[in-house]
Write a protein that holds these residues in place. Structure first.
Motif, PDB file in Angstrom:
ATOM      1  N   GLY A 333       0.703  -1.278  -0.058  1.00 52.78           N
ATOM      2  CA  GLY A 333       0.114   0.085  -0.099  1.00 52.78           C
ATOM      3  C   GLY A 333       0.803   1.272   0.180  1.00 52.78           C
ATOM      4  N   ALA A 334       2.057   1.412  -0.157  1.00 52.36           N
ATOM      5  CA  ALA A 334       2.765   2.629  -0.221  1.00 52.36           C
ATOM      6  C   ALA A 334       2.193   3.328  -1.498  1.00 52.36           C
ATOM      7  CB  ALA A 334       4.307   2.270  -0.795  1.00 52.36           C
ATOM      8  N   HIS A 335       2.053   4.722  -1.136  1.00 47.90           N
ATOM      9  CA  HIS A 335       1.436   5.478  -2.300  1.00 47.90           C
ATOM     10  C   HIS A 335       2.323   6.206  -3.090  1.00 47.90           C
ATOM     11  CE1 HIS A 335      -1.208   5.504   1.466  1.00 47.90           C
ATOM     12  NE2 HIS A 335      -2.129   5.577   0.750  1.00 47.90           N
ATOM     13  N   ILE A 336       3.701   6.372  -2.788  1.00 48.21           N
ATOM     14  CA  ILE A 336       4.736   6.616  -3.685  1.00 48.21           C
ATOM     15  C   ILE A 336       5.942   6.055  -3.647  1.00 48.21           C
ATOM     16  CG2 ILE A 336       5.966   8.826  -4.418  1.00 48.21           C
ATOM     17  CD1 ILE A 336       3.937  10.766  -3.038  1.00 48.21           C
ATOM     18  N   VAL A 337       6.600   5.782  -4.742  1.00 50.13           N
ATOM     19  CA  VAL A 337       7.821   5.242  -4.629  1.00 50.13           C
ATOM     20  C   VAL A 337       8.938   6.083  -5.202  1.00 50.13           C
ATOM     21  CG1 VAL A 337       6.930   2.558  -4.534  1.00 50.13           C
ATOM     22  CG2 VAL A 337       7.381   3.767  -6.703  1.00 50.13           C
ATOM     23  N   ARG A 338      10.131   6.294  -4.666  1.00 51.50           N
ATOM     24  CA  ARG A 338      10.901   7.150  -4.942  1.00 51.50           C
ATOM     25  C   ARG A 338      12.251   6.412  -5.697  1.00 51.50           C
ATOM     26  NH1 ARG A 338      15.725   9.657  -2.803  1.00 51.50           N
ATOM     27  NH2 ARG A 338      15.989  11.874  -3.344  1.00 51.50           N
TER      28      ARG A 338
END
Length: 363
Positions: A333-338
Motif C-alpha cells: 500500500g505504499a502511495h509513492i515510490v521514489r
C-alpha cells in the motif's frame, strides 16, 4: 508502558465475495483480510496475535480500554483513503501507486552524482522522467550518502534553483529534497511545490516556519540523527516500533504546530542509520505505518542493502533489486515510490495494475 500496533496482512487480490472479511488499505488498490495485533512493553515486543478482520472488534474488546481505543484509531487510519496532494496547479491522486523520480543535481551522490551534467542536461533528464510516467520529480542539491560533506546553502541553491525553474515552467510537479530553510524558500519561489526533508523539519530552526507558510505537502523522513550526519545512530530497542513511534510523534507535533495532517507524508528512511537487518525488517513490515494515517513514501532505489544481498553489486547494477523493493512496497500500500529508474518502475507498476484490475473485475 504497554503499546499496541496493528499491521495489515493476509493480502488478497480482490474483496469481491468477501463482505465483512476484507478491507481496502489506505485508499489504495490493496486489500487485506487480517491484522497482526502486536503489543510492546518497554520498547520490546510483548505479545502478538493474528486476527481475522471479521474478529477484530471481539479481540479488541478483551483488551484494556486504552489499548483497545488506540487500536481502533489505528484501524480507522489504516482503512481511510488518503486525500489527493495538491502541488501547485497539479493534483495527484493517491488511489494508485505513484512514482517520484530522483533528480540529483550533485557531483557526489552515491548512485548518479555528476551524471546529468549541466543545468540543461539536468532539466532534460527531469523532463524525460515525467514523460516516462513520474508524477513528481524530486530535485536535490546535496548528497546525504554516508560520509558526504555538508555544503553551504548558497551553493545548494545555485545547483537546484535553475533546474526547478526550467521544469516548473514546463508544468511538472516538483519536490525539493533539502533540510535547509533557505533552500526550501528559494526552491518554492522557483516553482517547487513539495518539501522532502530527511530531518523532518528538525535540522534547521527556520524550516518549520517556512514549511508551514508554504501550504505545500511535506515529506517527513525518519533518520536517527538530525545533526549534520543523519546516519549517526545510538541503537534501537526495536527498529520497527522505534521508527513508527518517532514518525507518529513528529506528525502529531506538526499538527499541533498548525500544519494540517493531510499535508504530511511519511518515509521510514531506509538506509539512514539502519543496518541491513534493520532495513529488511522495515520493508517486510511497511504496512504497519498506515496506522499513522499519512501517505507513505518509500525509497529503496539502488541503496546499499541491494548490494549487500547481491554479491556487492555496484549502485549502477541494482535495477532488479530496486524494482523488487519498490513493488514489495506497492503491494503493502505504499502511495509513492521514489526511484532512479523511472521507466522500468513505471512499467512494473503498470503490469501490477493490470493484474489488479483483472482480479477486481473477475471477482
Amino acid at each position: 508502558m504497554r503499546q499496541i500496533y496493528l499491521r495489515p496482512c493476509a493480502f488478497i487480490e480482490t474483496p469481491v465475495g468477501f463482505d465483512g472479511q476484507a478491507a481496502r488499505l489506505a485508499g489504495t488498490m490493496v486489500y487485506f483480510s487480517a491484522l497482526e495485533v502486536i503489543q510492546t512493553e518497554g520498547g520490546k515486543r510483548h505479545s502478538k496475535a493474528l486476527v481475522a478482520l471479521s474478529e477484530l472488534e471481539t479481540h479488541l474488546s478483551d483488551l484494556p480500554q486504552e489499548l483497545g481505543d488506540k487500536a481502533r484509531q489505528q484501524f480507522a487510519h489504516i482503512t481511510a483513503s488518503r486525500p489527493a496532494i495538491k502541488m501547485g496547479a497539479r493534483t495527484i491522486q493517491l488511489d494508485q501507486p505513484r512514482v517520484m523520480g530522483i533528480l540529483n543535481c550533485t557531483p557526489d551522490s552515491f548512485s548518479d552524482g555528476g551524471t546529468h551534467g549541466d543545468v540543461e542536461a539536468q532539466a532534460l533528464a527531469g523532463g524525460e522522467m515525467a514523460a516516462a510516467g513520474a508524477s513528481i520529480i524530486d530535485v536535490g542539491g546535496e548528497s546525504t550518502r554516508p560520509g558526504a560533506p555538508l555544503i553551504w546553502e548558497g551553493d545548494e541553491i545555485k545547483r537546484v534553483q535553475p533546474v526547478i525553474e526550467r521544469l516548473a515552467n514546463a508544468g511538472h510537479a516538483l519536490s525539493i529534497d533539502t533540510r535547509k530553510a533557505a533552500v526550501m524558500e528559494a526552491s518554492l519561489q522557483a516553482g517547487a511545490s513539495m518539501i522532502n526533508d530527511i530531518s523532518a523539519l528538525l535540522y534547521d530552526d527556520r524550516a518549520l516556519a517556512v514549511a508551514k507558510a508554504s501550504d505545500c505537502p511535506i515529506v517527513l523522513m525518519h533518520a536517527p540523527s538530525q545533526s549534520s550526519d543523519p546516519h549517526k545512530n545510538d541503537g534501537y530497542h526495536d527498529v520497527l516500533f522505534d521508527v513508527y513511534d518517532w514518525l507518529e510523534e513528529r506528525v502529531d507535533a506538526l499538527v499541533a504546530a498548525g500544519i494540517a495532517r493531510q499535508r504530511l507524508l511519511i518515509d521510514p528512511g531506509l538506509g539512514f542509520g539502519k543496518s541491513l537487518s534493520d532495513n529488511l525488517v522495515l520493508v517486510n513490515n511497511l504496512s504497519l505505518f498506515h496506522g499513522i494515517g499519512c501517505p507513505i513514501l518509500f525509497g529503496a532505489s539502488r541503496k546499499r542493502m541491494i548490494g549487500a544481498l547481491s554479491n556487492e553489486a555496484p549502485a549502477d547494477a541494482r535495477l532488479g533489486g530496486s524494482i523488487f523493493l519498490a513493488m514489495k512496497a506497492v503491494e503493502q500500500g505504499a502511495h509513492i515510490v521514489r526511484v532512479h529508474d523511472v521507466p522500468e518502475t513505471v512499467q512494473a507498476i503498470h503490469v501490477w495494475r493490470g493484474l489488479r484490475d483483472s482480479a477486481l473485475t473477475a471477482g
